[in-house]
Motif scaffolding. Structure first.
Motif, PDB file in Angstrom:
ATOM      1  N   THR A  91       4.523 -27.395 -10.249  1.00  0.00           N
ATOM      2  CA  THR A  91       3.722 -26.502  -9.430  1.00  0.00           C
ATOM      3  C   THR A  91       3.328 -25.323 -10.309  1.00  0.00           C
ATOM      4  OG1 THR A  91       3.581 -25.170  -7.399  1.00  0.00           O
ATOM      5  CG2 THR A  91       5.752 -25.342  -8.417  1.00  0.00           C
ATOM      6  N   SER A  93       1.112 -21.667 -10.455  1.00  0.00           N
ATOM      7  CA  SER A  93       0.444 -20.595  -9.722  1.00  0.00           C
ATOM      8  C   SER A  93      -0.898 -20.300 -10.385  1.00  0.00           C
ATOM      9  CB  SER A  93       1.325 -19.341  -9.726  1.00  0.00           C
ATOM     10  OG  SER A  93       0.675 -18.290  -9.054  1.00  0.00           O
ATOM     11  N   VAL A  96      -2.702 -15.347  -7.382  1.00  0.00           N
ATOM     12  CA  VAL A  96      -1.846 -14.504  -6.555  1.00  0.00           C
ATOM     13  C   VAL A  96      -2.740 -13.389  -6.032  1.00  0.00           C
ATOM     14  CG1 VAL A  96       0.130 -12.936  -6.528  1.00  0.00           C
ATOM     15  CG2 VAL A  96       0.240 -15.049  -7.875  1.00  0.00           C
ATOM     16  N   PRO A 102       4.719 -12.203  -6.422  1.00  0.00           N
ATOM     17  CA  PRO A 102       4.500 -13.499  -7.079  1.00  0.00           C
ATOM     18  C   PRO A 102       4.637 -14.659  -6.090  1.00  0.00           C
ATOM     19  CG  PRO A 102       5.951 -12.126  -8.397  1.00  0.00           C
ATOM     20  CD  PRO A 102       5.769 -11.427  -7.076  1.00  0.00           C
ATOM     21  N   SER A 103       4.094 -15.791  -6.468  1.00  0.00           N
ATOM     22  CA  SER A 103       4.222 -17.011  -5.679  1.00  0.00           C
ATOM     23  C   SER A 103       5.657 -17.518  -5.822  1.00  0.00           C
ATOM     24  CB  SER A 103       3.233 -18.051  -6.206  1.00  0.00           C
ATOM     25  OG  SER A 103       3.369 -19.250  -5.500  1.00  0.00           O
ATOM     26  N   MET A 119       6.670 -17.053  -9.472  1.00  0.00           N
ATOM     27  CA  MET A 119       5.674 -17.340 -10.505  1.00  0.00           C
ATOM     28  C   MET A 119       4.484 -16.394 -10.395  1.00  0.00           C
ATOM     29  SD  MET A 119       5.655 -21.481 -10.200  1.00  0.00           S
ATOM     30  CE  MET A 119       5.768 -21.431  -8.418  1.00  0.00           C
ATOM     31  N   ARG A 120       4.097 -15.886 -11.537  1.00  0.00           N
ATOM     32  CA  ARG A 120       2.847 -15.130 -11.638  1.00  0.00           C
ATOM     33  C   ARG A 120       1.744 -16.111 -12.000  1.00  0.00           C
ATOM     34  NH1 ARG A 120       4.342 -10.015 -11.210  1.00  0.00           N
ATOM     35  NH2 ARG A 120       6.317  -9.323 -12.043  1.00  0.00           N
ATOM     36  N   GLU A 121       0.511 -15.654 -12.012  1.00  0.00           N
ATOM     37  CA  GLU A 121      -0.610 -16.523 -12.339  1.00  0.00           C
ATOM     38  C   GLU A 121      -0.409 -17.167 -13.707  1.00  0.00           C
ATOM     39  OE1 GLU A 121      -4.214 -14.262 -11.878  1.00  0.00           O
ATOM     40  OE2 GLU A 121      -3.997 -14.181  -9.706  1.00  0.00           O
ATOM     41  N   ARG A 136       8.550 -23.397   0.786  1.00  0.00           N
ATOM     42  CA  ARG A 136       8.023 -22.037   0.621  1.00  0.00           C
ATOM     43  C   ARG A 136       8.179 -21.298   1.945  1.00  0.00           C
ATOM     44  NH1 ARG A 136       4.878 -21.705  -4.117  1.00  0.00           N
ATOM     45  NH2 ARG A 136       4.453 -23.740  -4.977  1.00  0.00           N
ATOM     46  N   TYR A 144      -2.988 -17.370  -1.760  1.00  0.00           N
ATOM     47  CA  TYR A 144      -2.217 -17.900  -2.883  1.00  0.00           C
ATOM     48  C   TYR A 144      -2.742 -19.299  -3.188  1.00  0.00           C
ATOM     49  CZ  TYR A 144       1.532 -14.390  -2.572  1.00  0.00           C
ATOM     50  OH  TYR A 144       2.264 -13.228  -2.586  1.00  0.00           O
ATOM     51  N   GLN A 146      -2.021 -22.732  -5.448  1.00  0.00           N
ATOM     52  CA  GLN A 146      -1.089 -23.492  -6.267  1.00  0.00           C
ATOM     53  C   GLN A 146      -1.746 -24.805  -6.662  1.00  0.00           C
ATOM     54  OE1 GLN A 146       1.635 -20.817  -6.651  1.00  0.00           O
ATOM     55  NE2 GLN A 146       2.299 -22.828  -7.323  1.00  0.00           N
TER      56      GLN A 146
END
Length: 179
Positions: A91, A93, A96, A102-103, A119-121, A136, A144, A146
């Protein structure tokens, strides 16, 4: 940082094109969110990143499918395991929302405690999608994005039956819902 900045920028532009052309659908897993599976452009990224993911996991991979989701505010991804075509899952990201956290994805291997992965971009998380529960929490803001890549081991029990996730080739007939 799983994706280089140039690939991340390309994907953001590609997503805008997909949105403008209304190519996203809604799936049963996250019905308020926009999803797309087996898109030729995203399957190309799946194939592009496959050697690096194989290097990271330590064995050769075969591609199954790509899937993406733009999560809506209030959406919840319930705890689940994926099917055999997701023997190795990633997965990533992509987007965001501004000023958002963050995701986050939660992973719970069998007989272990859950782990929170933020996770950041451009960041990604590799896991055994068919073996590890993942979920999630409810999203507090809209937007967001993904991107999911799914693979099988080229020397594993799912090869070649799950190659391309039952399609003749990557980018073939679009998938309408994550299976």
């Amino acid at each position: 940082r799983l994706l280089p900045a140039s690939m991340l920028e390309y994907l953001k532009i590609y997503y805008a094109v997909l949105l403008d052309n209304e190519l996203f659908v809604r799936d049963t897993q996250c019905p308020s969110s926009l999803s797309l599976g087996g898109d030729p452009g995203l399957d190309a990224v799946l194939e592009w990143i496959r050697p690096e993911i194989g290097r990271l996991v330590g064995f050769e991979l075969a591609p199954t499918y790509s899937y993406t989701r733009r999560y809506a505010k209030g959406e919840l991804l319930k705890r689940h395991k994926d099917r055999e075509s997701c023997e190795v899952s990633v997965t990533v990201s992509i987007k965001v929302p501004q000023r958002a956290a963050p995701s986050v994805v939660y992973l719970r291997p069998p007989n272990a405690r859950a782990t929170k992965v933020a996770m950041r971009e451009g960041d990604g998380c590799i896991y055994a999608g068919a073996e590890i529960e993942h979920w999630r929490d409810r999203f507090r803001v809209d937007g967001y994005i993904q991107l999911f890549f799914h693979f099988i081991s080229k020397s594993g029990r799912y090869y070649p039956d799950h190659l391309f996730d039952g399609r003749k080739f990557l980018g073939g007939t679009r998938l309408t819902a994550e299976k």
